[in-house]
Motif scaffolding. Structure first.
Motif, short mmCIF file in Angstrom:
data_model
loop_
_atom_site.label_atom_id
_atom_site.label_comp_id
_atom_site.label_asym_id
_atom_site.label_seq_id
_atom_site.Cartn_x
_atom_site.Cartn_y
_atom_site.Cartn_z
N LEU A 155 -9.08 3.38 1.90
CA LEU A 155 -8.55 2.32 2.77
C LEU A 155 -7.05 2.15 2.56
N ILE A 156 -6.64 2.08 1.32
CA ILE A 156 -5.21 1.93 1.02
C ILE A 156 -4.43 3.14 1.53
N SER A 157 -5.00 4.32 1.36
CA SER A 157 -4.33 5.56 1.80
C SER A 157 -4.16 5.59 3.31
N ILE A 211 -0.64 5.75 5.27
CA ILE A 211 -0.30 6.89 6.13
C ILE A 211 0.08 6.42 7.53
N VAL A 212 -0.73 5.53 8.11
CA VAL A 212 -0.44 5.03 9.45
C VAL A 212 0.86 4.25 9.46
N PHE A 225 0.83 -1.21 0.00
CA PHE A 225 0.00 0.00 0.00
C PHE A 225 0.86 1.26 0.00
N LYS A 226 2.01 1.20 0.65
CA LYS A 226 2.90 2.35 0.67
C LYS A 226 3.38 2.69 -0.75
N LYS A 227 3.64 1.66 -1.55
CA LYS A 227 4.07 1.89 -2.93
C LYS A 227 3.00 2.62 -3.74
#
Length: 372
Positions: free
Chosen positions: A277-279, A283-284, A238-240
């Motif tokens: 959701l992915i964002s 972020i977290v 998700f970070k990618k």
């Protein structure tokens, strides 16, 4: 869920294991806050533009992400570290979920029905629809909980019951299964009847016209399960995607509000949920990795109590404020302060009750929450 998270420590072999664990833990409390914000229903808010706008913004934007993300995490934790999923594994997991999900679900259902019955008998509320015959109240414990947020536990336990089917389809079809379920959830919703010019009452004829039972739960649960079964770290993945998905999230949120077509407005809303959701996870995760966010076990476990109790508390707390005439005050500032104080009081009082319970009767509290 806290117990399930700890299994990751034993099985995760990547250098990112501690950040994955921290990310899941950190997410729990703020997601629970989002759930509470979605359940604030107070009278006369339409008379106050600022409060009404804030309420609409919260309900229609970021708080929509909470429940899908809970399903996603549940699917991931359920299948994590399981290359094989035989009969023994299934029944062992089912036994644990009966303790963690089904027993608390039934206990809280009995508690709420019991309180309503007492108030019904002394004439404090009209609950004829529950107690009009000897057995209909059972329906409101097992199938249609009066503590309405329990639909999540009900649906999650049903997903656990058919988990071997998820395992089989994910192993055979891999991500194609998730994709197909996601497309179906995205395109098939109640507003499709408007698209087809069919009256809305046709939807209400559905025997499953009970809150929940949406393919969204199947989609997000299976998406989490896919990451677990194929040994993929969703925080890294998700970070990618983060720079792209956060832009897409705002695009679809804006499109949702400006679109006049009810069908495609819902489609945009669901796309926003996915990208949101992915964002949120990304972020977290970045905050955790940079040392700006850390797990708090008290808030994690306390959020479990808040989940079970908050609708019950909100229902009677808001009724009490209404009886006092608080919502009739013709002062926008006071009304705004009351509006924001309700979730704060709900959260703080819930944490206080949990702390007292854990101090004087920890076994009882853990049992009714399914924590141990």
């Amino acid at each position: 869920m806290v117990c399930l998270i700890m299994e990751i420590i034993k099985n995760q072999n990547t250098d990112n294991k501690k950040y994955l664990l921290e990310t899941i833990g950190v997410l729990r409390f703020p997601l629970m806050v989002c759930v509470i914000l979605r359940h604030i229903i107070i009278p006369n808010k339409d008379n106050y533009y600022f409060v009404n706008a804030i309420d609409l913004f919260m309900i229609e934007t970021f708080t929509l992400i909470a429940v899908p993300l809970f399903f996603f995490i549940s699917g991931f934790l359920f299948f994590y570290g399981r290359e094989e999923f035989g009969r023994n594994v299934y029944f062992d997991k089912l036994r644990k979920r009966i303790k963690r999900l089904l027993i608390p679900y039934l206990l809280w259902g009995v508690f709420v029905v019991g309180v309503k019955y007492i108030f019904y008998k002394i004439g404090w509320e009209n609950s004829d629809y529950i107690f009009e015959n000897k057995f209909i109240w059972i329906y409101y414990i097992i199938w249609r909980p009066l503590n309405i947020q329990l639909w999540f536990i009900r649906d999650l336990f049903l997903l656990v019951l058919i988990s071997p089917l998820f395992y089989f389809l994910l192993k055979k079809l891999k991500f194609l299964f998730v994709l197909l379920i996601g497309i179906f959830w995205l395109c098939w919703h109640k507003n499709i009847f408007a698209l087809l010019n069919i009256d809305y009452y046709m939807w209400n004829m559905n025997v499953f016209d009970v809150f929940g039972f949406d393919f969204g739960s199947v989609f997000f649960f299976s998406l989490g399960a896919w990451f677990a079964l194929f040994n993929k770290d969703f925080t890294l993945e998700f970070k990618k995607l983060f720079p792209i998905v956060i832009v897409l999230y705002f695009i679809f949120i804006i499109s949702k509000f400006i679109c006049e077509d009810v069908y495609f407005s819902e489609v945009f809303s669901r796309l926003a949920i996915v990208f949101g959701l992915i964002s949120v996870v990304a972020i977290v995760y970045m905050l955790v990795k940079n040392g700006k966010a850390k797990r708090n076990m008290f808030l994690e476990q306390g959020s479990q109590f808040i989940y079970y109790y908050h609708i019950f508390f909100l229902m009677y707390f808001c009724a009490f404020l209404k009886r006092l005439g608080i919502f009739e005050i013709k002062n926008s500032l006071v009304y705004t302060l009351v509006y924001f104080s309700i979730p704060i009081i709900t959260i703080l009082f819930g944490l206080l009750l949990y702390k007292i319970g854990m101090k004087y009767m920890p076994r009882v509290v853990n049992f009714v929450l399914g924590l141990k």
